[in-house]
Design an enzyme around this catalytic site. Sequence first.
Site, PDB file in Angstrom:
ATOM      1  N   GLY A  76      86.864  54.693 -60.428  1.00 49.73           N
ATOM      2  CA  GLY A  76      86.218  53.944 -61.503  1.00 49.73           C
ATOM      3  C   GLY A  76      87.210  53.504 -62.558  1.00 49.73           C
ATOM      4  O   GLY A  76      87.285  52.353 -62.919  1.00 49.73           O
ATOM      5  N   PHE A  77      87.955  54.483 -63.109  1.00 45.56           N
ATOM      6  CA  PHE A  77      88.960  54.222 -64.146  1.00 45.56           C
ATOM      7  C   PHE A  77      88.381  53.466 -65.332  1.00 45.56           C
ATOM      8  O   PHE A  77      89.069  52.697 -65.995  1.00 45.56           O
ATOM      9  CB  PHE A  77      90.156  53.479 -63.557  1.00 45.56           C
ATOM     10  CG  PHE A  77      90.737  54.138 -62.339  1.00 45.56           C
ATOM     11  CD1 PHE A  77      91.339  55.381 -62.447  1.00 45.56           C
ATOM     12  CD2 PHE A  77      90.664  53.539 -61.098  1.00 45.56           C
ATOM     13  CE1 PHE A  77      91.865  56.013 -61.322  1.00 45.56           C
ATOM     14  CE2 PHE A  77      91.181  54.171 -59.973  1.00 45.56           C
ATOM     15  CZ  PHE A  77      91.782  55.403 -60.074  1.00 45.56           C
ATOM     16  N   ILE A 104      84.187  60.819 -59.082  1.00 42.68           N
ATOM     17  CA  ILE A 104      84.810  59.509 -58.882  1.00 42.68           C
ATOM     18  C   ILE A 104      86.211  59.651 -58.277  1.00 42.68           C
ATOM     19  O   ILE A 104      87.083  58.800 -58.465  1.00 42.68           O
ATOM     20  CB  ILE A 104      84.853  58.707 -60.187  1.00 42.68           C
ATOM     21  CG1 ILE A 104      85.690  59.419 -61.258  1.00 42.68           C
ATOM     22  CG2 ILE A 104      83.440  58.467 -60.708  1.00 42.68           C
ATOM     23  CD1 ILE A 104      85.909  58.591 -62.517  1.00 42.68           C
ATOM     24  N   GLY A 105      86.382  60.755 -57.533  1.00 43.01           N
ATOM     25  CA  GLY A 105      87.675  61.044 -56.948  1.00 43.01           C
ATOM     26  C   GLY A 105      88.462  62.053 -57.745  1.00 43.01           C
ATOM     27  O   GLY A 105      89.630  62.325 -57.445  1.00 43.01           O
ATOM     28  N   GLY A 136      84.359  65.025 -68.435  1.00 38.58           N
ATOM     29  CA  GLY A 136      83.404  65.438 -67.414  1.00 38.58           C
ATOM     30  C   GLY A 136      83.532  66.886 -66.996  1.00 38.58           C
ATOM     31  O   GLY A 136      82.538  67.618 -66.923  1.00 38.58           O
ATOM     32  N   ASN A 145      91.147  73.862 -61.603  1.00 39.58           N
ATOM     33  CA  ASN A 145      91.649  73.767 -60.229  1.00 39.58           C
ATOM     34  C   ASN A 145      93.039  73.153 -60.307  1.00 39.58           C
ATOM     35  O   ASN A 145      93.195  71.992 -60.680  1.00 39.58           O
ATOM     36  CB  ASN A 145      90.723  72.911 -59.361  1.00 39.58           C
ATOM     37  CG  ASN A 145      91.188  72.820 -57.910  1.00 39.58           C
ATOM     38  OD1 ASN A 145      92.353  72.560 -57.621  1.00 39.58           O
ATOM     39  ND2 ASN A 145      90.269  73.024 -56.982  1.00 39.58           N
ATOM     40  N   GLN A 184      95.400  64.566 -60.685  1.00 39.06           N
ATOM     41  CA  GLN A 184      95.077  63.645 -61.767  1.00 39.06           C
ATOM     42  C   GLN A 184      96.326  63.243 -62.552  1.00 39.06           C
ATOM     43  O   GLN A 184      96.489  62.081 -62.942  1.00 39.06           O
ATOM     44  CB  GLN A 184      94.065  64.297 -62.706  1.00 39.06           C
ATOM     45  CG  GLN A 184      92.663  64.386 -62.134  1.00 39.06           C
ATOM     46  CD  GLN A 184      92.051  63.012 -61.939  1.00 39.06           C
ATOM     47  OE1 GLN A 184      91.731  62.326 -62.903  1.00 39.06           O
ATOM     48  NE2 GLN A 184      91.916  62.600 -60.703  1.00 39.06           N
ATOM     49  N   GLY A 198      90.162  68.053 -71.319  1.00 39.75           N
ATOM     50  CA  GLY A 198      90.308  66.937 -70.389  1.00 39.75           C
ATOM     51  C   GLY A 198      91.746  66.718 -69.962  1.00 39.75           C
ATOM     52  O   GLY A 198      92.673  66.810 -70.769  1.00 39.75           O
ATOM     53  N   GLU A 254      93.008  61.662 -68.071  1.00 43.02           N
ATOM     54  CA  GLU A 254      93.678  60.522 -68.682  1.00 43.02           C
ATOM     55  C   GLU A 254      94.975  60.888 -69.397  1.00 43.02           C
ATOM     56  O   GLU A 254      95.788  60.013 -69.721  1.00 43.02           O
ATOM     57  CB  GLU A 254      92.732  59.839 -69.671  1.00 43.02           C
ATOM     58  CG  GLU A 254      91.550  59.198 -68.981  1.00 43.02           C
ATOM     59  CD  GLU A 254      90.428  58.809 -69.938  1.00 43.02           C
ATOM     60  OE1 GLU A 254      89.985  57.661 -69.887  1.00 43.02           O
ATOM     61  OE2 GLU A 254      90.014  59.672 -70.727  1.00 43.02           O
TER      62      GLU A 254
END
Length: 733
Positions: free
Chosen positions: A245-246, A472-473, A515, A622, A629, A693, A696
């Site tokens: 998605g990004f 979303i991956g 998320g 994880n 990421q 998070g 990003e």
Amino acid sequence: MAAHHKMDDRVGRDRLEEMAQGVIGEPLDRPEGELKVSGRATYAMDGLPAGCRHGVLVRSTVAKGRLRAFDVDSVERLPGVRAVIADDRFIKNPAQGMAGKAPAQDTREILFFGQPVALVVADTFEQARHGAQILRQEVERAEDAPVSLDDPTAQLDTPSNKQSSSGDIDAAMRASPFTIDATYTTPGHASAAMEPHASVATWEDERLTLQASYQMLRYNRAELADALGIEEDNVRLLAPYVGGGFGSKLGIAPEAVAAAIASKELGTPVGVAMTRQNEFEMVLRRSDTRQRIRLAADETGRLIGIGHDALVTNLPGEKFSEPVTQATPFLYCGDNRAIGHKIARIHRTPSGSVRAPGEAVGVTALEIAIDELAAACGIDPVELRRRNIPDQDPSKEIPFSSHMLAKALETGAARFGWSKRNASPGEVREGEWLIGLGMASAARVNMLIESKASVTLTKQGRATIETDMTDIGTGTYAILGQVAAEMLGLPVTDVETRLGDTNLPPASGSGGSFGAASNGTAVFLACEEIRQQLCTKLDCNPEDLTLKDRHAVVGNRRIPVVDILNGEDIRGEGHVEPGEAEDKVRQATYGSYFAEVAVNSVTGEVRVRRMLGVFAAGRILNAKTARSQCLGGMTFGIGMALTEELLHDPRDGHIVNRDFAEYHLPVNADVPQIEVELLEERDAWANPLQAKGIGELGICGAAAAILNAIYNATGVRIRDLPATVDKVLPGLA
């Protein structure tokens, strides 16, 4: 009864630290990974329902104007064509993310080249595509259509909530022995998710089911209902698997509205999948930016002034504007500060959230400027940053919830071998290649979003998680399963996670790097509720209960959990929401980047030879998915630095490079062996998991490390990204 937690203060106990199963943080494989690599995971356009028709979107071919008519009859006579949807309902511009209402607009007004204006529906995709290609439009073209950031006729808006100042930046610039006053530009970027937008709509009476590719289902449901003018309860969204998605899939896009309208009209399921060209033209782009950065430092390199003025672009009437200066107020110290933000209203594809909106481009420009200041002061770039880490948030005068930038800088410098760097530009050569090292800080705001989840411990001793959260991956299936397995003392293979269905409890959705922490906390709370029910059955206190390997241990007793359940299921519900904590402390994630580049002295070609990222994001849930990421974010940074830019025709603003042949994403040959180190951190202000998070963070400043390395290699300072050969080569001469 749901376990509810509102983050008003720091959490008092680290409950995960008290658990015994030992799966949190482990680099476990994704439970759905085998389905994805074998083609058995069902994405939006997989498993189309019987009788499904295909729709193809028609694009506007002017930047601004009014639709007068379509030559519908000639297209409807084509073989297989079932309908041409070209009425006012379809032209309505749906909201883009977080359940905003669709802005009021003239429904026949064209605002950008490529705007979707109609849908052709046929029995096959090829028939629909043919009809869409030949559908003639009668358009009244407007001449006053500014299409670039530099157009003097573009209206400039100055949002009041994005301006701030303290002290006197101008006086600080005059008084300081070392100053930087430079302008940096970044182009628009495409999200470029692997799976294009796709929606399949089916109606049963007045109820719509849409299987689609979206990131934030509870918001998307509200947006779609608003766009269609129906009740939210009559909309169900399904998105169990999303191919990236990004940011492009935060809000609903035109294909969802079009598919729903066509399906209702025809009485059959209708699927609409965007082409890659549609993706570039019709969805969202990252705004291009012009950023003026002013830095003033004293004799020791200590910042006494920071100014950051940003100019971004978007369509007239759109609320979103790239939050370029988001990290500048808190990243470095400086008593004299000025933040400015303007929006140029131009007629291009609307801008919106693309991975790490704000910091991806804002921290990049700031970190190049900091490197320029280090050179001016004659201070090592790592040391200059270390000296300017503030003790508290300078803009709000509140403490940091935790702060790991110094540790990230020190760890990265040691691991990368930064001490061996030659500080004099252009001094290291291997044949015709000039070699340089560069670095940058990473910073990204941290957020918590309201989220709900339910967990059922079945009478067989297995657990089922249910939430409308998406994957979303990013590894959602893996980390939610690990949280539940840890809390309930189960192997992860005994946990089933059900996602992507608005019939399930509403989650935060995937976006803003919130998320994992938000929905993971909801799962954690649901498991706490289950543990409390087990304690009631065992007549013990929660702190006395240990769950491990499908057994409960209380005192000297070790009892199989299935025996405690005695043929009954136990269900827990978790609900987390933000509270006063976000105003009491500054929450952020930090990191550092180090890069080595080789620049060809003859051709100006730049190659990244090695790259390291060091990141701190609270508890890592994880290690494998978190590292993945960061690798993806740093690859994004390589693209930003060297290859990626949306190119627009100056006459009408249309995107010239609207496919992967011409929009140059970094490929395997461009990406070296990237190393990632994850620092140990806990943040009790963030959430009960103490996780933050990370999705990003890996991009926020990554490009700057590469640009700074180019300067160290060559003495050429690139302020206009990306650093293509036409910008590097003249400086080499």
